[in-house]
Design a protein around this motif. Sequence first.
Motif, PDB file in Angstrom:
ATOM      1  N   SER A  34      -2.478  -1.952   0.621  1.00 22.82           N
ATOM      2  CA  SER A  34      -3.115  -2.908   1.538  1.00 22.82           C
ATOM      3  C   SER A  34      -2.077  -3.619   2.402  1.00 22.82           C
ATOM      4  O   SER A  34      -2.293  -3.831   3.593  1.00 22.82           O
ATOM      5  CB  SER A  34      -3.933  -3.935   0.764  1.00 22.82           C
ATOM      6  OG  SER A  34      -5.005  -3.324   0.114  1.00 22.82           O
ATOM      7  N   VAL A  35      -0.952  -3.988   1.793  1.00 18.33           N
ATOM      8  CA  VAL A  35       0.120  -4.638   2.551  1.00 18.33           C
ATOM      9  C   VAL A  35       0.670  -3.677   3.604  1.00 18.33           C
ATOM     10  O   VAL A  35       0.935  -4.075   4.739  1.00 18.33           O
ATOM     11  CB  VAL A  35       1.234  -5.135   1.593  1.00 18.33           C
ATOM     12  CG1 VAL A  35       2.503  -5.489   2.345  1.00 18.33           C
ATOM     13  CG2 VAL A  35       0.743  -6.335   0.807  1.00 18.33           C
ATOM     14  N   ARG A  39       0.667  -4.293   7.660  1.00 16.92           N
ATOM     15  CA  ARG A  39       1.882  -4.250   8.476  1.00 16.92           C
ATOM     16  C   ARG A  39       1.733  -3.289   9.645  1.00 16.92           C
ATOM     17  O   ARG A  39       2.218  -3.550  10.737  1.00 16.92           O
ATOM     18  CB  ARG A  39       3.076  -3.840   7.621  1.00 16.92           C
ATOM     19  CG  ARG A  39       3.554  -4.951   6.736  1.00 16.92           C
ATOM     20  CD  ARG A  39       4.856  -4.589   6.080  1.00 16.92           C
ATOM     21  NE  ARG A  39       5.291  -5.657   5.193  1.00 16.92           N
ATOM     22  CZ  ARG A  39       5.875  -5.456   4.037  1.00 16.92           C
ATOM     23  NH1 ARG A  39       6.095  -4.237   3.598  1.00 16.92           N
ATOM     24  NH2 ARG A  39       6.250  -6.476   3.290  1.00 16.92           N
ATOM     25  N   VAL A  40       1.079  -2.164   9.412  1.00 23.19           N
ATOM     26  CA  VAL A  40       0.885  -1.170  10.466  1.00 23.19           C
ATOM     27  C   VAL A  40      -0.184  -1.636  11.459  1.00 23.19           C
ATOM     28  O   VAL A  40      -0.162  -1.280  12.621  1.00 23.19           O
ATOM     29  CB  VAL A  40       0.509   0.201   9.841  1.00 23.19           C
ATOM     30  CG1 VAL A  40       0.185   1.221  10.896  1.00 23.19           C
ATOM     31  CG2 VAL A  40       1.634   0.700   8.972  1.00 23.19           C
ATOM     32  N   GLY A  41      -1.131  -2.443  10.968  1.00 29.34           N
ATOM     33  CA  GLY A  41      -2.197  -2.955  11.827  1.00 29.34           C
ATOM     34  C   GLY A  41      -3.482  -2.164  11.736  1.00 29.34           C
ATOM     35  O   GLY A  41      -4.316  -2.239  12.633  1.00 29.34           O
ATOM     36  N   LYS A  42      -3.662  -1.402  10.665  1.00 29.51           N
ATOM     37  CA  LYS A  42      -4.870  -0.595  10.504  1.00 29.51           C
ATOM     38  C   LYS A  42      -6.037  -1.385   9.930  1.00 29.51           C
ATOM     39  O   LYS A  42      -7.187  -1.020  10.122  1.00 29.51           O
ATOM     40  CB  LYS A  42      -4.596   0.601   9.584  1.00 29.51           C
ATOM     41  CG  LYS A  42      -3.763   1.686  10.210  1.00 29.51           C
ATOM     42  CD  LYS A  42      -3.612   2.854   9.256  1.00 29.51           C
ATOM     43  CE  LYS A  42      -2.792   3.971   9.863  1.00 29.51           C
ATOM     44  NZ  LYS A  42      -2.636   5.084   8.925  1.00 29.51           N
ATOM     45  N   MET A  65      -2.909 -13.046   8.648  1.00 36.20           N
ATOM     46  CA  MET A  65      -2.874 -13.955   9.784  1.00 36.20           C
ATOM     47  C   MET A  65      -2.024 -13.365  10.915  1.00 36.20           C
ATOM     48  O   MET A  65      -2.412 -13.416  12.087  1.00 36.20           O
ATOM     49  CB  MET A  65      -2.312 -15.310   9.358  1.00 36.20           C
ATOM     50  CG  MET A  65      -2.315 -16.329  10.469  1.00 36.20           C
ATOM     51  SD  MET A  65      -0.976 -17.538  10.446  1.00 36.20           S
ATOM     52  CE  MET A  65       0.469 -16.664  10.001  1.00 36.20           C
ATOM     53  N   LEU A  66      -0.892 -12.778  10.562  1.00 30.14           N
ATOM     54  CA  LEU A  66      -0.033 -12.162  11.576  1.00 30.14           C
ATOM     55  C   LEU A  66      -0.713 -10.966  12.236  1.00 30.14           C
ATOM     56  O   LEU A  66      -0.553 -10.729  13.428  1.00 30.14           O
ATOM     57  CB  LEU A  66       1.288 -11.716  10.946  1.00 30.14           C
ATOM     58  CG  LEU A  66       2.240 -12.819  10.481  1.00 30.14           C
ATOM     59  CD1 LEU A  66       3.463 -12.202   9.829  1.00 30.14           C
ATOM     60  CD2 LEU A  66       2.644 -13.699  11.642  1.00 30.14           C
ATOM     61  N   LEU A  94      -8.128  -5.428  -1.590  1.00 26.88           N
ATOM     62  CA  LEU A  94      -8.795  -4.282  -0.986  1.00 26.88           C
ATOM     63  C   LEU A  94      -8.738  -4.446   0.523  1.00 26.88           C
ATOM     64  O   LEU A  94      -9.030  -5.520   1.044  1.00 26.88           O
ATOM     65  CB  LEU A  94     -10.249  -4.232  -1.459  1.00 26.88           C
ATOM     66  CG  LEU A  94     -11.124  -3.204  -0.772  1.00 26.88           C
ATOM     67  CD1 LEU A  94     -11.326  -2.019  -1.693  1.00 26.88           C
ATOM     68  CD2 LEU A  94     -12.450  -3.797  -0.423  1.00 26.88           C
ATOM     69  N   SER A  95      -8.357  -3.401   1.215  1.00 27.59           N
ATOM     70  CA  SER A  95      -8.260  -3.436   2.667  1.00 27.59           C
ATOM     71  C   SER A  95      -9.266  -2.459   3.270  1.00 27.59           C
ATOM     72  O   SER A  95      -9.298  -1.293   2.888  1.00 27.59           O
ATOM     73  CB  SER A  95      -6.834  -3.049   3.080  1.00 27.59           C
ATOM     74  OG  SER A  95      -6.744  -2.938   4.471  1.00 27.59           O
TER      75      SER A  95
END
Length: 111
Positions: A34-35, A39-42, A65-66, A94-95
């Motif tokens: 998930s992290v 980071r990738v923005g998916k 938030m970022l 979970l993402s």
Amino acid sequence: MGSNKKAKKNAESMNSRLQLVMKSGKAILGYKASVKSLRVGKSKMVLISSNCPPLRKSEVEYLAMLAKTQVHHYTGTNTELGTACGKFYSCSVLSITDPGDSDILVAGAKE
């Protein structure tokens, strides 16, 4: 008494939306994956279980938030979150990358 009933109904509706995401959309289970997706923005939305460790929770919230991603604090524990996804193991983070036919992104924004 009335608020407890409402909270239970919201949890059940979130579970049914989550099951629809698992069937028709795409979701990533687990903290590390998930992290990476944040980071990738998916990621479109991140669900965090109620018993996720505070440091891990704050890190995921900060990355979300970022990435301008919605965060939903799941009312159940990590075992209940894994079960809601149809898995036999626990999952604290979970993402959701593709909601599919579910309206979970709209419902998560309301709550």
